[in-house]
Design a protein around this motif. Structure first.
Motif, short mmCIF file in Angstrom:
data_model
loop_
_atom_site.label_atom_id
_atom_site.label_comp_id
_atom_site.label_asym_id
_atom_site.label_seq_id
_atom_site.Cartn_x
_atom_site.Cartn_y
_atom_site.Cartn_z
N GLN A 120 0.83 -1.21 0.00
CA GLN A 120 0.00 0.00 0.00
C GLN A 120 0.86 1.26 0.00
O GLN A 120 0.55 2.24 -0.67
CB GLN A 120 -0.93 -0.01 1.21
N LYS A 168 1.98 6.89 -8.30
CA LYS A 168 1.23 6.62 -9.51
C LYS A 168 2.18 6.30 -10.67
O LYS A 168 3.30 6.79 -10.73
CB LYS A 168 0.36 7.82 -9.88
N PRO A 207 -3.94 -1.85 -5.60
CA PRO A 207 -4.58 -0.55 -5.84
C PRO A 207 -4.37 0.38 -4.66
O PRO A 207 -4.13 -0.05 -3.52
CB PRO A 207 -6.06 -0.93 -5.98
N CYS A 208 -4.45 1.68 -4.92
CA CYS A 208 -4.35 2.67 -3.85
C CYS A 208 -5.30 3.82 -4.18
O CYS A 208 -5.13 4.49 -5.20
CB CYS A 208 -2.92 3.19 -3.71
N ASP A 209 -6.29 4.01 -3.36
CA ASP A 209 -7.27 5.08 -3.54
C ASP A 209 -6.82 6.29 -2.72
O ASP A 209 -7.04 6.36 -1.51
CB ASP A 209 -8.65 4.60 -3.09
N LEU A 210 -6.16 7.23 -3.40
CA LEU A 210 -5.66 8.41 -2.69
C LEU A 210 -6.79 9.23 -2.09
O LEU A 210 -6.65 9.80 -1.01
CB LEU A 210 -4.82 9.28 -3.64
N ASP A 211 -7.92 9.30 -2.80
CA ASP A 211 -9.05 10.06 -2.26
C ASP A 211 -9.52 9.48 -0.93
O ASP A 211 -9.86 10.21 0.00
CB ASP A 211 -10.21 10.07 -3.27
N GLU A 212 -9.51 8.16 -0.85
CA GLU A 212 -9.92 7.51 0.39
C GLU A 212 -8.93 7.80 1.52
O GLU A 212 -9.33 8.00 2.67
CB GLU A 212 -10.04 6.00 0.17
N LYS A 262 -9.63 11.13 2.85
CA LYS A 262 -10.86 11.15 3.65
C LYS A 262 -10.61 10.64 5.07
O LYS A 262 -11.33 11.00 5.99
CB LYS A 262 -11.93 10.28 2.98
#
Length: 511
Positions: free
Chosen positions: A145, A151, A178-183, A186
């Motif tokens: 992670q 990216k 995967p890595c959700d930067l928006d999450e 948050k």
């Protein structure tokens, strides 16, 4: 057979490319030789790797094995070379083909059972792999992670050596992590502490607002129980949001220090570090045989809070001079010299005397003038010169404590600070400066230009208070920030007067 595996080593908070070469010769007596300035943990990897290979079901025939870590003149340390070494050995005995490992950067520690364990410094490695145009990055699953924050890089996180081998052979699919930067953004927790909880001390809140708006250093002085620590701990609730590039800088430091967790692959809030006054100079600045970042670097882009400032050892405080002035800290050893970032906001608190009640009207001070002088002499003039605002925090009257509301809350203060930071961002958009605390030299003259009346006013204050050149510069920076908070383009005499008023120790010296 000669095999090559791409990995990396750390130099400060940055990584550089290391090529691990394995020569597997069947002629001659069996032996194992490792060259390339390998430190203790790297030399010990032989025992871990051979046992891990055996317990993972791989058998190596007797051979003369030579391992080279290039470039050979750079020191290598840590357990992250276990996985590259195992892959190099397996390539040398034709379990893997060179084209199957080519283009992959990899790192990771192996247990004796073949499981992959996390290692520090993954983010700098991921950035290096991306910049080198790597085909992918193979790291322990617990580090995946963290690496996936970068990216444009395919990150694979196997849990064991055998799974990594099956992935390279094409026998098992291991999809990119995967890595959700928006999450991640948050998840940023908002401080539960609020300045509305502070009763009275409106002038101290004003000083904190100025300090946060311009990233200025701040010193609180007052008797015990006056609220110095309470004020400082609420500072994170008004600091501007950490930008992504700043978050990467901070995360690299925490990655190298091994302080990231699987659940926190990216630092998304400004650091607030508060070390105990018994800390050593190495703990504060950084150090060790292979220098690691200290508290000043861990507070990069955030706040370093030093409570009971005179209780810190004097030689420990003196090493703060360079970081406060330059925004970096350089640690020199016989074999190397490393520079870590340390662009921080220093907030400190102290009592006015050893007993603490010199300025308290409700308590009798029991200290002699000599004791007070000796207590304050623990803070040198050059160090105090580097602290922009000196603020007295008196004891809070009972009438203020009984008030239901505590004045301005964090939301209102943060709105003013964000507006001032926006003005500074527009002012410095074509420069390398970020806040008013960075102003120096010709930029100070350009952005802090004074009218004739203001120059006379400031000149009289400098002569009366015997301000040093550094203190004069800091008065101008503070005045610029005060003007920004009011949305004023020109620094007025009122702005200068308020800025000078925050040089309490200079005024006391003259008194």
């Amino acid at each position: 057979m000669l095999a090559k595996i791409a990995t990396s080593a750390l130099m400060g908070i940055d990584a550089y490319h290391v090529e691990l070469e394995v020569d597997f010769a069947r002629q001659g007596l069996p032996s194992f030789t490792m060259v390339g300035l390998a430190e203790g943990a790297v030399r010990e990897s032989k025992e871990r790797v051979f046992t891990s290979l055996k317990n993972s079901g791989f058998k190596l025939p007797p051979a003369r094995i030579t391992v080279n870590l290039a470039p050979a003149d750079m020191r290598k340390e840590g357990s992250g070379y276990d996985l590259p070494l195992a892959m190099g050995l397996l390539t040398g005995v034709d379990v893997l083909r060179q084209e199957q490992t080519q283009g992959f950067f990899m790192t990771g520690e192996l247990s004796l059972t073949g499981e992959l364990k996390p290692v520090p410094g993954i983010l700098p490695l991921a950035l290096k792999a991306r910049d080198a145009g790597a085909r992918g990055l193979i790291v322990p699953a617990e580090n995946a992670q963290e690496a996936a924050v970068v990216k444009g890089l395919s990150v694979h996180g196997p849990t064991s050596l055998s799974q990594a081998v099956r992935f390279l052979l094409g026998e098992e699919k291991l999809p990119p992590t995967p890595c959700d930067l928006d999450e991640l953004w948050k998840r940023r927790s908002h401080s539960e502490l609020d300045f509305s909880e502070v009763k009275g001390q409106e002038h101290a809140k004003r000083a904190i607002e100025i300090a946060a708006a311009g990233n200025h250093n701040l010193l609180f002085m007052g008797p015990p129980g006056s609220g110095k620590t309470m004020l400082a701990k609420r500072l994170p609730s008004i600091l501007p949001v950490l930008q992504f590039e700043e978050a990467l800088e901070v995360t690299k430091i925490y990655s190298v220090a091994g302080m990231l967790t699987k659940d926190q692959p990216l630092v998304v809030v400004r650091p607030f570090r508060s070390p105990h006054h018994t800390i050593s100079d190495a703990g504060l600045i950084g150090g060790g045989h292979y220098p690691r970042p200290g508290e000043v670097s861990l507070a990069h882009r955030g706040v370093l809070f030093l409570d009971e400032l005179p209780e810190f050892k004097k030689h420990v405080l003196e090493v703060l001079r360079q970081p406060l002035e330059d925004g970096t800290v350089t640690i020199s050893r016989a074999a190397m010299s490393l520079t870590y970032p340390a662009d921080l906001m220093l907030v400190a608190a102290m009592n006015p005397c050893p007993c603490g009640y010199l300025t308290d009207e409700q308590h009798q001070c029991t200290c002699t003038p000599q004791q007070v002088q000796r207590y304050r002499s623990r803070l040198s003039g050059p160090l105090l010169d580097r602290i922009d605002l000196h603020v007295e925090v008196p004891a809070v009257p009972y009438k203020e404590l009984r008030r239901k509301k505590g004045g301005r809350d964090s939301a209102a203060m943060r709105a003013s600070i964000d507006q001032a930071r926006e003005i500074q961002g527009q002012r410095f958009r074509k420069l390398s400066l970020m806040t008013n605390s960075d102003l120096d030299g010709r930029w100070l003259n350009q952005f802090c230009a004074l009218g004739e009346g203001e120059q006379e006013f400031l000149g009289a204050a400098v002569r009366r208070l015997s301000l040093s050149a550094r203190a004069y510069t800091r008065v101008l920076r503070i005045a610029r920030t005060i003007a920004d908070l009011e949305g004023a383009e020109i620094i007025s005499a009122d702005h200068l007067a308020e800025a000078i008023n925050y040089r309490t120790l200079d005024r006391q010296t003259q008194g």
